[in-house]
Design a protein around this motif. Structure first.
Motif, PDB file in Angstrom:
ATOM      1  N   ALA A   9       0.791  -1.238   0.113  1.00 29.67           N
ATOM      2  CA  ALA A   9       0.082  -0.035   0.140  1.00 29.67           C
ATOM      3  C   ALA A   9       0.969   1.282  -0.178  1.00 29.67           C
ATOM      4  N   LEU A  10       2.024   1.069   0.681  1.00 26.98           N
ATOM      5  CA  LEU A  10       2.896   2.314   0.712  1.00 26.98           C
ATOM      6  C   LEU A  10       3.642   2.468  -0.641  1.00 26.98           C
ATOM      7  N   LEU A  11       4.347   1.327  -1.116  1.00 24.09           N
ATOM      8  CA  LEU A  11       5.111   1.411  -2.418  1.00 24.09           C
ATOM      9  C   LEU A  11       4.153   1.564  -3.550  1.00 24.09           C
ATOM     10  N   LEU A  12       3.010   1.018  -3.285  1.00 23.80           N
ATOM     11  CA  LEU A  12       2.261   1.170  -4.830  1.00 23.80           C
ATOM     12  C   LEU A  12       1.152   2.000  -4.653  1.00 23.80           C
ATOM     13  N   ALA A  13       0.855   2.943  -3.943  1.00 26.46           N
ATOM     14  CA  ALA A  13      -0.173   3.665  -3.590  1.00 26.46           C
ATOM     15  C   ALA A  13      -0.500   4.390  -5.029  1.00 26.46           C
ATOM     16  N   GLY A  14      -1.799   4.582  -5.180  1.00 21.81           N
ATOM     17  CA  GLY A  14      -2.498   5.175  -6.543  1.00 21.81           C
ATOM     18  C   GLY A  14      -2.196   4.181  -7.503  1.00 21.81           C
ATOM     19  N   CYS A  15      -1.726   4.561  -8.637  1.00 15.58           N
ATOM     20  CA  CYS A  15      -1.617   3.570  -9.719  1.00 15.58           C
ATOM     21  C   CYS A  15      -0.425   3.022  -9.761  1.00 15.58           C
ATOM     22  N   ALA A  16      -0.179   1.664  -9.628  1.00 13.99           N
ATOM     23  CA  ALA A  16       0.595   0.833  -9.263  1.00 13.99           C
ATOM     24  C   ALA A  16       1.936   1.309 -10.522  1.00 13.99           C
ATOM     25  N   ALA A  17       1.477   1.137 -11.715  1.00 16.63           N
ATOM     26  CA  ALA A  17       2.378   0.961 -12.822  1.00 16.63           C
ATOM     27  C   ALA A  17       3.164   2.722 -12.712  1.00 16.63           C
ATOM     28  N   LEU A  18       2.423   3.519 -12.209  1.00 18.77           N
ATOM     29  CA  LEU A  18       3.245   4.907 -11.999  1.00 18.77           C
ATOM     30  C   LEU A  18       4.026   5.012 -10.796  1.00 18.77           C
ATOM     31  N   ALA A  19       3.931   4.314  -9.745  1.00 14.38           N
ATOM     32  CA  ALA A  19       4.536   4.533  -8.570  1.00 14.38           C
ATOM     33  C   ALA A  19       6.078   4.499  -8.777  1.00 14.38           C
ATOM     34  N   PRO A  20       6.899   5.192  -8.038  1.00 20.59           N
ATOM     35  CA  PRO A  20       8.392   5.454  -8.356  1.00 20.59           C
ATOM     36  C   PRO A  20       8.965   4.277  -7.653  1.00 20.59           C
ATOM     37  N   VAL A  21      10.172   3.857  -8.091  1.00 19.75           N
ATOM     38  CA  VAL A  21      11.001   2.808  -7.790  1.00 19.75           C
ATOM     39  C   VAL A  21      11.543   3.302  -6.897  1.00 19.75           C
ATOM     40  N   PRO A  22      11.746   2.868  -5.401  1.00 20.44           N
ATOM     41  CA  PRO A  22      12.379   3.710  -4.420  1.00 20.44           C
ATOM     42  C   PRO A  22      13.984   3.138  -4.466  1.00 20.44           C
ATOM     43  N   GLU A  23      14.631   4.019  -3.639  1.00 20.62           N
ATOM     44  CA  GLU A  23      16.108   3.946  -3.822  1.00 20.62           C
ATOM     45  C   GLU A  23      16.645   2.562  -2.987  1.00 20.62           C
ATOM     46  N   THR A  24      17.459   2.055  -3.704  1.00 19.62           N
ATOM     47  CA  THR A  24      17.885   0.420  -2.988  1.00 19.62           C
ATOM     48  C   THR A  24      19.292   0.620  -2.662  1.00 19.62           C
ATOM     49  N   ALA A  25      19.884   1.757  -2.367  1.00 22.68           N
ATOM     50  CA  ALA A  25      21.242   1.582  -1.644  1.00 22.68           C
ATOM     51  C   ALA A  25      21.298   0.937  -0.371  1.00 22.68           C
ATOM     52  N   GLY A  26      22.115   0.068  -0.272  1.00 27.57           N
ATOM     53  CA  GLY A  26      22.298  -0.798   0.855  1.00 27.57           C
ATOM     54  C   GLY A  26      21.472  -1.857   0.939  1.00 27.57           C
ATOM     55  N   ILE A  27      20.783  -1.982   0.039  1.00 32.15           N
ATOM     56  CA  ILE A  27      19.731  -3.369  -0.141  1.00 32.15           C
ATOM     57  C   ILE A  27      20.596  -4.568  -0.880  1.00 32.15           C
ATOM     58  N   ASP A  28      20.660  -5.390  -0.511  1.00 34.43           N
ATOM     59  CA  ASP A  28      21.538  -6.542  -1.459  1.00 34.43           C
ATOM     60  C   ASP A  28      20.144  -7.213  -2.367  1.00 34.43           C
ATOM     61  N   ALA A  29      19.134  -7.255  -1.929  1.00 33.35           N
ATOM     62  CA  ALA A  29      18.283  -8.110  -2.688  1.00 33.35           C
ATOM     63  C   ALA A  29      16.877  -7.460  -2.809  1.00 33.35           C
ATOM     64  N   VAL A  30      16.048  -7.376  -3.658  1.00 40.78           N
ATOM     65  CA  VAL A  30      14.818  -7.029  -3.637  1.00 40.78           C
ATOM     66  C   VAL A  30      13.944  -8.034  -4.271  1.00 40.78           C
ATOM     67  N   LEU A  31      12.982  -8.658  -3.310  1.00 37.48           N
ATOM     68  CA  LEU A  31      12.127  -9.741  -3.811  1.00 37.48           C
ATOM     69  C   LEU A  31      10.791  -9.582  -4.262  1.00 37.48           C
ATOM     70  N   ILE A  32      10.289  -9.573  -5.241  1.00 34.61           N
ATOM     71  CA  ILE A  32       9.320  -8.999  -5.757  1.00 34.61           C
ATOM     72  C   ILE A  32       8.141 -10.136  -6.197  1.00 34.61           C
ATOM     73  N   GLY A  33       7.177 -10.266  -5.306  1.00 33.97           N
ATOM     74  CA  GLY A  33       6.352 -11.200  -5.185  1.00 33.97           C
ATOM     75  C   GLY A  33       4.972 -10.891  -6.040  1.00 33.97           C
ATOM     76  N   GLU A  34       4.647 -11.417  -7.140  1.00 36.33           N
ATOM     77  CA  GLU A  34       3.649 -11.209  -7.997  1.00 36.33           C
ATOM     78  C   GLU A  34       2.707 -12.500  -7.792  1.00 36.33           C
ATOM     79  N   GLN A  35       1.430 -11.937  -8.391  1.00 35.95           N
ATOM     80  CA  GLN A  35       0.285 -12.795  -8.853  1.00 35.95           C
ATOM     81  C   GLN A  35       0.617 -13.161 -10.357  1.00 35.95           C
ATOM     82  N   HIS A  36       0.593 -14.574 -10.362  1.00 34.43           N
ATOM     83  CA  HIS A  36       1.060 -14.819 -11.927  1.00 34.43           C
ATOM     84  C   HIS A  36       0.429 -14.541 -13.098  1.00 34.43           C
ATOM     85  N   ASP A  37      -0.857 -14.553 -12.911  1.00 30.06           N
ATOM     86  CA  ASP A  37      -1.852 -14.129 -13.900  1.00 30.06           C
ATOM     87  C   ASP A  37      -2.224 -12.623 -14.026  1.00 30.06           C
ATOM     88  N   ALA A  38      -1.694 -11.729 -13.123  1.00 32.15           N
ATOM     89  CA  ALA A  38      -1.969 -10.321 -13.271  1.00 32.15           C
ATOM     90  C   ALA A  38      -1.033  -9.639 -14.142  1.00 32.15           C
TER      91      ALA A  38
END
Length: 249
Positions: A9-38
């Protein structure tokens, strides 16, 4: 391992396709969990990969959709879709739609960033079903929660004697994807995992099997209504399997 979970809800507020990708400095891995048919999720994944690549922060892309041991590392940035598919063994009947995942994968390839498979082969999955050592790799409450997730994921129609083998498969796949992330991690870079939402849950999935020194963030993409009756589809699949068994006798 330090897990930082960012609420969808915080990351993808509003239109998910337009939400900014946050800064990942200091983050070794981002695990993006999807709905396979979305359908929208494929576009979000591509944007994550493209944005991190442009920032020079993308270290690798790991996939649930390709088997471990496969990689685009030996390909040039100008490689064709067909060459990439061959490198990932996508042409070997994976069942994952290339049109859905191809854009994110090719964005990494064009940036000279390796894409690696993180899943198990069918033979390895069959072996995992019989591997009792997998039963002790999660804390008791987490194991029970994983078993319950398997039941719910199969609409409570899965025979009880199949719950344990299917839970082992889930855990084995999580371990395989965790290894793909760990082997691709590099200082100052971020590995992006694309996988089903159940695999990225901090308490149950891939994060449980990552090194403690690795900083990871799980991002759950919001569910999307598809109009499908998944339980009805599963019921029909079960009936079809039963009919085939009876016909084979």
């Amino acid at each position: 391992m330090r897990i930082l979970t960012l609420a969808a809800a915080l990351l993808l507020a509003g239109c998910a396709a337009l939400a900014p990708v946050p800064e990942t400095a200091g983050i070794d891995a981002v695990l993006i969990g999807e709905q396979h048919d979305a359908e929208a999720h494929g576009r979000i994944q591509e944007r994550w990969v493209s944005t991190l690549a442009k920032r020079g922060q993308l270290g690798a892309v790991a996939l649930e959709m390709a088997e471990q041991g496969t990689s685009t590392a030996g390909l040039p940035a100008t490689a064709s879709d067909e060459q990439v598919r061959e490198a990932l063994k996508w042409n070997k009947g994976t069942g994952w739609p290339w049109e859905r995942y191809g854009p994110a994968i090719m964005a990494a390839v064009r940036a000279g960033v390796p894409v690696v498979g993180g899943n198990l082969s069918r033979e390895q999955l069959r072996e995992a079903m019989k591997d009792s050592t997998l039963d002790v790799l999660l804390p008791g409450p987490a194991l029970k929660a994983q078993q319950q997730a398997i039941r719910r994921g199969h609409c409570d129609m899965l025979p009880e004697n199949q719950v344990q083998p299917m839970t082992r498969v889930q855990i084995a796949r999580d371990i395989s994807m965790a290894r793909a992330i760990s082997s691709s991690a590099a200082p100052g870079k971020t590995v992006v995992l694309l996988a089903g939402s159940g695999h990225v849950l901090p308490d149950l999935g891939v994060p449980q099997h990552l090194p403690r020194t690795l900083v990871a963030r799980s991002v759950l993409l919001p569910s999307q209504e598809t109009g499908k009756d998944y339980c009805e589809e599963f019921r029909k699949q079960q009936e079809h399997r039963q009919q085939r068994k009876q016909a084979a006798r």
